[in-house]
Motif scaffolding. Structure first.
Motif, PDB file in Angstrom:
ATOM      1  N   ASP A 114     -17.529  52.105  32.843  1.00 42.92           N
ATOM      2  CA  ASP A 114     -16.864  53.378  33.099  1.00 42.92           C
ATOM      3  C   ASP A 114     -16.681  53.514  34.603  1.00 42.92           C
ATOM      4  O   ASP A 114     -17.650  53.552  35.352  1.00 42.92           O
ATOM      5  N   LEU A 115     -15.427  53.562  35.015  1.00 41.63           N
ATOM      6  CA  LEU A 115     -15.073  53.621  36.421  1.00 41.63           C
ATOM      7  C   LEU A 115     -14.566  55.031  36.721  1.00 41.63           C
ATOM      8  O   LEU A 115     -13.717  55.552  36.003  1.00 41.63           O
ATOM      9  N   HIS A 116     -15.102  55.649  37.773  1.00 38.39           N
ATOM     10  CA  HIS A 116     -14.688  56.994  38.179  1.00 38.39           C
ATOM     11  C   HIS A 116     -13.981  56.884  39.524  1.00 38.39           C
ATOM     12  O   HIS A 116     -14.561  56.418  40.504  1.00 38.39           O
ATOM     13  N   LEU A 117     -12.721  57.312  39.554  1.00 32.28           N
ATOM     14  CA  LEU A 117     -11.924  57.324  40.774  1.00 32.28           C
ATOM     15  C   LEU A 117     -11.846  58.749  41.295  1.00 32.28           C
ATOM     16  O   LEU A 117     -11.684  59.687  40.516  1.00 32.28           O
ATOM     17  N   VAL A 118     -11.915  58.900  42.600  1.00 35.87           N
ATOM     18  CA  VAL A 118     -11.794  60.236  43.193  1.00 35.87           C
ATOM     19  C   VAL A 118     -11.195  60.123  44.589  1.00 35.87           C
ATOM     20  O   VAL A 118     -11.469  59.168  45.319  1.00 35.87           O
ATOM     21  N   TRP A 119     -10.335  61.080  44.919  1.00 34.05           N
ATOM     22  CA  TRP A 119      -9.819  61.279  46.270  1.00 34.05           C
ATOM     23  C   TRP A 119     -10.163  62.698  46.669  1.00 34.05           C
ATOM     24  O   TRP A 119     -10.071  63.614  45.861  1.00 34.05           O
ATOM     25  N   ARG A 120     -10.512  62.904  47.939  1.00 33.64           N
ATOM     26  CA  ARG A 120     -10.811  64.237  48.464  1.00 33.64           C
ATOM     27  C   ARG A 120     -10.108  64.399  49.806  1.00 33.64           C
ATOM     28  O   ARG A 120     -10.264  63.564  50.703  1.00 33.64           O
ATOM     29  N   VAL A 121      -9.338  65.473  49.943  1.00 33.89           N
ATOM     30  CA  VAL A 121      -8.647  65.771  51.196  1.00 33.89           C
ATOM     31  C   VAL A 121      -9.688  66.249  52.204  1.00 33.89           C
ATOM     32  O   VAL A 121     -10.460  67.169  51.930  1.00 33.89           O
ATOM     33  N   THR A 122      -9.708  65.604  53.382  1.00 36.44           N
ATOM     34  CA  THR A 122     -10.725  65.917  54.390  1.00 36.44           C
ATOM     35  C   THR A 122     -10.177  66.639  55.610  1.00 36.44           C
ATOM     36  O   THR A 122     -10.913  67.316  56.308  1.00 36.44           O
ATOM     37  N   GLN A 123      -8.874  66.480  55.870  1.00 37.73           N
ATOM     38  CA  GLN A 123      -8.307  67.083  57.081  1.00 37.73           C
ATOM     39  C   GLN A 123      -6.805  67.236  56.908  1.00 37.73           C
ATOM     40  O   GLN A 123      -6.163  66.408  56.248  1.00 37.73           O
ATOM     41  N   LEU A 124      -6.252  68.281  57.519  1.00 35.70           N
ATOM     42  CA  LEU A 124      -4.810  68.530  57.513  1.00 35.70           C
ATOM     43  C   LEU A 124      -4.339  68.776  58.936  1.00 35.70           C
ATOM     44  O   LEU A 124      -5.073  69.338  59.744  1.00 35.70           O
ATOM     45  N   GLU A 125      -3.104  68.371  59.202  1.00 32.91           N
ATOM     46  CA  GLU A 125      -2.470  68.681  60.477  1.00 32.91           C
ATOM     47  C   GLU A 125      -0.977  68.822  60.230  1.00 32.91           C
ATOM     48  O   GLU A 125      -0.444  68.229  59.283  1.00 32.91           O
TER      49      GLU A 125
END
Length: 161
Positions: A114-125
């Protein structure tokens, strides 16, 4: 560092604003590869490394069984990133341009895990070309342990901007 990038709401919405992308926003996917999918992806992508199809080669490399190609998991991570941050499910159509991505391989990925993929936004400009530049951290994990980690920079803007 901006925490929220907003745009005028669609014409049929209230006078509020709709978020284009937010710091802390995440995208998740769970999946599992079969042995056949691992071998087929390697074949289709031109990856002739026997570690993806040959048990003897995998045993000699101390893996014990064939492993997924790193690019197989990276392609799923990139697909998740593109799908999430170019979405229009909230009434705001977005366009995404991937500007940069880097990945590091920390552990093998085997079939039937079971593979869990995740992306999290850390900064915006702000982007000079409209929308925002977003920085995101990603990972693919098995049982909470990272197998692939990544960083990406992307431009997200309203569709047609």
């Amino acid at each position: 560092m901006n925490r929220l990038a907003t745009l005028p709401a669609p014409a049929d919405a209230d006078a509020e604003t709709s978020p284009l992308i937010e710091v802390g926003e995440e995208a998740h996917e769970r999946l599992r590869y079969t042995r056949d999918e691992i071998a087929e992806f390697a074949r289709l992508s031109g990856d002739a490394n026997p570690l993806h199809r040959d048990r003897d080669a995998a045993e000699r490399a101390h893996f014990g069984e064939p492993i997924a190609s790193g690019q197989q998991t990276v392609s799923r991570l990139l697909g998740l990133l593109a799908s999430r941050f170019s979405r229009s499910d909230d009434g705001l159509e977005r366009e995404l341009l991937l500007l940069n991505a880097n990945f590091a391989f920390k552990a093998p990925v085997f079939a039937e895990q079971d593979l869990h993929l995740v992306w999290r936004v850390t900064q915006l400009e702000p982007s000079r070309r409209g929308g925002v530049i977003a920085h995101a951290d990603g990972r693919a994990s098995v049982a909470g342990k990272p197998c692939v980690i990544g960083r990406a920079t992307l431009r997200v803007r309203p569709a047609g901007a």
